[in-house]
Design a protein around this motif. Structure first.
Motif, PDB file in Angstrom:
ATOM      1  N   ALA A 201       0.829  -1.206   0.000  1.00  0.00           N
ATOM      2  CA  ALA A 201       0.000   0.000   0.000  1.00  0.00           C
ATOM      3  C   ALA A 201       0.864   1.257   0.000  1.00  0.00           C
ATOM      4  O   ALA A 201       0.544   2.249  -0.667  1.00  0.00           O
ATOM      5  CB  ALA A 201      -0.927  -0.006   1.212  1.00  0.00           C
ATOM      6  N   SER A 202       1.977   1.233   0.738  1.00  0.00           N
ATOM      7  CA  SER A 202       2.897   2.369   0.745  1.00  0.00           C
ATOM      8  C   SER A 202       3.517   2.576  -0.623  1.00  0.00           C
ATOM      9  O   SER A 202       3.765   3.718  -1.035  1.00  0.00           O
ATOM     10  CB  SER A 202       3.997   2.147   1.792  1.00  0.00           C
ATOM     11  OG  SER A 202       3.452   2.037   3.086  1.00  0.00           O
ATOM     12  N   SER A 203       3.780   1.489  -1.334  1.00  0.00           N
ATOM     13  CA  SER A 203       4.333   1.588  -2.683  1.00  0.00           C
ATOM     14  C   SER A 203       3.299   2.157  -3.647  1.00  0.00           C
ATOM     15  O   SER A 203       3.623   3.008  -4.484  1.00  0.00           O
ATOM     16  CB  SER A 203       4.787   0.207  -3.170  1.00  0.00           C
ATOM     17  OG  SER A 203       5.739  -0.366  -2.303  1.00  0.00           O
ATOM     18  N   ALA A 204       2.070   1.700  -3.525  1.00  0.00           N
ATOM     19  CA  ALA A 204       1.013   2.123  -4.447  1.00  0.00           C
ATOM     20  C   ALA A 204       0.705   3.612  -4.338  1.00  0.00           C
ATOM     21  O   ALA A 204       0.375   4.258  -5.335  1.00  0.00           O
ATOM     22  CB  ALA A 204      -0.254   1.310  -4.186  1.00  0.00           C
ATOM     23  N   LYS A 205       0.829   4.178  -3.151  1.00  0.00           N
ATOM     24  CA  LYS A 205       0.474   5.593  -2.972  1.00  0.00           C
ATOM     25  C   LYS A 205       1.426   6.522  -3.720  1.00  0.00           C
ATOM     26  O   LYS A 205       1.090   7.680  -3.981  1.00  0.00           O
ATOM     27  CB  LYS A 205       0.450   5.951  -1.486  1.00  0.00           C
ATOM     28  CG  LYS A 205       1.813   6.100  -0.856  1.00  0.00           C
ATOM     29  CD  LYS A 205       1.718   6.551   0.598  1.00  0.00           C
ATOM     30  CE  LYS A 205       3.095   6.748   1.217  1.00  0.00           C
ATOM     31  NZ  LYS A 205       3.012   7.192   2.622  1.00  0.00           N
ATOM     32  N   TYR A 206       2.621   6.032  -4.082  1.00  0.00           N
ATOM     33  CA  TYR A 206       3.566   6.844  -4.843  1.00  0.00           C
ATOM     34  C   TYR A 206       3.283   6.824  -6.338  1.00  0.00           C
ATOM     35  O   TYR A 206       3.857   7.614  -7.087  1.00  0.00           O
ATOM     36  CB  TYR A 206       4.995   6.345  -4.609  1.00  0.00           C
ATOM     37  CG  TYR A 206       5.540   6.651  -3.241  1.00  0.00           C
ATOM     38  CD1 TYR A 206       5.602   7.961  -2.768  1.00  0.00           C
ATOM     39  CD2 TYR A 206       5.994   5.630  -2.407  1.00  0.00           C
ATOM     40  CE1 TYR A 206       6.087   8.241  -1.509  1.00  0.00           C
ATOM     41  CE2 TYR A 206       6.495   5.913  -1.143  1.00  0.00           C
ATOM     42  CZ  TYR A 206       6.534   7.213  -0.705  1.00  0.00           C
ATOM     43  OH  TYR A 206       7.028   7.503   0.544  1.00  0.00           O
ATOM     44  N   ILE A 207       2.393   5.936  -6.772  1.00  0.00           N
ATOM     45  CA  ILE A 207       2.149   5.785  -8.203  1.00  0.00           C
ATOM     46  C   ILE A 207       0.761   6.261  -8.610  1.00  0.00           C
ATOM     47  O   ILE A 207       0.595   6.913  -9.650  1.00  0.00           O
ATOM     48  CB  ILE A 207       2.343   4.307  -8.612  1.00  0.00           C
ATOM     49  CG1 ILE A 207       3.768   3.856  -8.274  1.00  0.00           C
ATOM     50  CG2 ILE A 207       2.062   4.104 -10.104  1.00  0.00           C
ATOM     51  CD1 ILE A 207       4.044   2.396  -8.569  1.00  0.00           C
ATOM     52  N   GLY A 249      10.188  -4.999  -0.681  1.00  0.00           N
ATOM     53  CA  GLY A 249      11.101  -3.885  -0.442  1.00  0.00           C
ATOM     54  C   GLY A 249      11.627  -3.292  -1.741  1.00  0.00           C
ATOM     55  O   GLY A 249      11.747  -2.060  -1.881  1.00  0.00           O
ATOM     56  N   ALA A 250      11.928  -4.145  -2.712  1.00  0.00           N
ATOM     57  CA  ALA A 250      12.397  -3.671  -4.013  1.00  0.00           C
ATOM     58  C   ALA A 250      11.308  -2.890  -4.742  1.00  0.00           C
ATOM     59  O   ALA A 250      11.578  -1.848  -5.368  1.00  0.00           O
ATOM     60  CB  ALA A 250      12.863  -4.857  -4.854  1.00  0.00           C
ATOM     61  N   ILE A 251      10.074  -3.382  -4.655  1.00  0.00           N
ATOM     62  CA  ILE A 251       8.946  -2.678  -5.276  1.00  0.00           C
ATOM     63  C   ILE A 251       8.772  -1.296  -4.651  1.00  0.00           C
ATOM     64  O   ILE A 251       8.520  -0.300  -5.352  1.00  0.00           O
ATOM     65  CB  ILE A 251       7.651  -3.505  -5.141  1.00  0.00           C
ATOM     66  CG1 ILE A 251       7.735  -4.766  -5.999  1.00  0.00           C
ATOM     67  CG2 ILE A 251       6.429  -2.672  -5.541  1.00  0.00           C
ATOM     68  CD1 ILE A 251       6.569  -5.714  -5.812  1.00  0.00           C
ATOM     69  N   TYR A 252       8.908  -1.233  -3.337  1.00  0.00           N
ATOM     70  CA  TYR A 252       8.779   0.063  -2.653  1.00  0.00           C
ATOM     71  C   TYR A 252       9.859   1.043  -3.119  1.00  0.00           C
ATOM     72  O   TYR A 252       9.569   2.216  -3.396  1.00  0.00           O
ATOM     73  CB  TYR A 252       8.870  -0.134  -1.138  1.00  0.00           C
ATOM     74  CG  TYR A 252       8.809   1.160  -0.367  1.00  0.00           C
ATOM     75  CD1 TYR A 252       7.587   1.760  -0.070  1.00  0.00           C
ATOM     76  CD2 TYR A 252       9.980   1.799   0.055  1.00  0.00           C
ATOM     77  CE1 TYR A 252       7.529   2.954   0.629  1.00  0.00           C
ATOM     78  CE2 TYR A 252       9.922   2.992   0.747  1.00  0.00           C
ATOM     79  CZ  TYR A 252       8.705   3.573   1.033  1.00  0.00           C
ATOM     80  OH  TYR A 252       8.652   4.765   1.712  1.00  0.00           O
ATOM     81  N   CYS A 253      11.089   0.574  -3.214  1.00  0.00           N
ATOM     82  CA  CYS A 253      12.197   1.447  -3.642  1.00  0.00           C
ATOM     83  C   CYS A 253      11.977   1.943  -5.066  1.00  0.00           C
ATOM     84  O   CYS A 253      12.207   3.124  -5.367  1.00  0.00           O
ATOM     85  CB  CYS A 253      13.526   0.703  -3.540  1.00  0.00           C
ATOM     86  SG  CYS A 253      14.042   0.335  -1.854  1.00  0.00           S
ATOM     87  N   LEU A 254      11.518   1.062  -5.946  1.00  0.00           N
ATOM     88  CA  LEU A 254      11.251   1.460  -7.332  1.00  0.00           C
ATOM     89  C   LEU A 254      10.083   2.444  -7.404  1.00  0.00           C
ATOM     90  O   LEU A 254      10.115   3.401  -8.201  1.00  0.00           O
ATOM     91  CB  LEU A 254      10.946   0.226  -8.169  1.00  0.00           C
ATOM     92  CG  LEU A 254      12.130  -0.729  -8.436  1.00  0.00           C
ATOM     93  CD1 LEU A 254      11.657  -1.987  -9.151  1.00  0.00           C
ATOM     94  CD2 LEU A 254      13.220  -0.027  -9.230  1.00  0.00           C
ATOM     95  N   SER A 255       9.064   2.233  -6.574  1.00  0.00           N
ATOM     96  CA  SER A 255       7.914   3.151  -6.551  1.00  0.00           C
ATOM     97  C   SER A 255       8.331   4.523  -6.049  1.00  0.00           C
ATOM     98  O   SER A 255       7.909   5.554  -6.592  1.00  0.00           O
ATOM     99  CB  SER A 255       6.807   2.581  -5.666  1.00  0.00           C
ATOM    100  OG  SER A 255       6.381   1.326  -6.123  1.00  0.00           O
ATOM    101  N   LEU A 256       9.165   4.542  -5.018  1.00  0.00           N
ATOM    102  CA  LEU A 256       9.661   5.816  -4.491  1.00  0.00           C
ATOM    103  C   LEU A 256      10.517   6.530  -5.519  1.00  0.00           C
ATOM    104  O   LEU A 256      10.425   7.762  -5.679  1.00  0.00           O
ATOM    105  CB  LEU A 256      10.457   5.568  -3.213  1.00  0.00           C
ATOM    106  CG  LEU A 256      11.027   6.803  -2.499  1.00  0.00           C
ATOM    107  CD1 LEU A 256       9.902   7.756  -2.109  1.00  0.00           C
ATOM    108  CD2 LEU A 256      11.824   6.386  -1.264  1.00  0.00           C
TER     109      LEU A 256
END
Length: 266
Positions: A201-207, A249-256
């Protein structure tokens, strides 16, 4: 790989768990209650330890302890400072109880490892049915309170001005989070629950920006992490929870990174 029933159960369970983590996780991130999820993960360990000691289903013990703690935290008050203090106190108490129950039981240390780090490949058909029933109940309750929950989560100023009924919604939400934590612990264990409940969810909010798109993208991220984690675990014989946390974690870093680049071009 799919010739083994336990792998079939694992993939089916992870699919439905990804759905519930996406739906609840978006509101967890919006309401800034990730710390509460982390605390519930520790409390779920105590619940599973109690279940082992009492000779009942581990998920039953997790539900008992996490729901009770949700009620206690809700009664402590709605202010963030009050809630954080009560969460810290209850976390310490329940962790102590978990250590006690585990030491009093006659189970081997491998049970503690499964509780802390998960054992999705150990899910049986009976466990799968339990998960599906719980997930359906959680989704139905969330659907019934969706509009109100969306309002108090994404319009905090308006909800503060019109606080009628928000206390009960907040209590129900905490109980839903507790149930979701108990279900998710079957995959990644009590220590790494937040890797599925908050990171996608934290990753999705950046996209994306809309709530519906956030839920859908969170589901995609969670499902990709669990399914790919299962596959990598099968071919390498490494813990599935390790791969899930690394992938998310990798998905989050890429989203950020995507968010940062997008902001530079605006």
């Amino acid at each position: 790989m799919f010739n083994y029933p336990f792998m079939q159960y694992a993939f089916i369970a992870s699919f439905f768990i990804s759905i519930i983590c996406a739906v609840v996780g978006v509101f967890v991130v919006a309401r800034k209650t990730s710390f509460y999820v982390h605390t519930l993960s520790e409390i779920s360990f105590s619940g599973a330890s109690f279940a082992i000691f009492a000779g009942i289903s581990p998920i039953g013990g997790m539900l008992l302890f996490t729901i009770l703690s949700s009620i206690f935290v809700s009664l402590a008050g709605n202010r963030l400072s009050q809630r954080e203090s009560s969460i810290s106190v209850f976390s310490a108490i329940f962790i102590g109880l978990g250590v006690l129950f585990l030491s009093l039981s006659n189970k081997q240390s491998s049970y503690a490892t499964n509780i802390l780090f998960g054992s999705i490949v150990g899910i049986s058909q009976e466990n799968l049915y339990e998960l599906l029933v719980l997930i359906i109940v959680i989704l139905l309750i969330t659907l019934l309170m969706y509009r109100k929950l969306k309002y108090i989560s994404f319009d905090t100023i308006g909800s503060d001005l019109n606080a009628k009924g928000t206390v009960w919604i907040s209590l129900l939400f905490l109980i839903l989070v507790a149930c979701t934590v108990s279900v998710t612990a079957q995959i990644v264990g009590s220590l790494l629950i937040f890797s599925l409940l908050t990171v996608p969810a934290s990753s999705a909010k950046y996209i994306v920006r809309s709530v519906h798109h956030m839920i859908f993208l969170s589901f995609v991220f969670a499902l990709f992490g669990t399914w790919m984690g299962l596959y990598l675990s099968y071919i390498s014989n490494w813990p599935v929870s390790f791969f899930i946390t690394i992938i998310e974690g990798a998905i989050y870093c890429l989203s950020l990174l995507y968010y940062k680049i997008d902001m530079l071009h605006r």
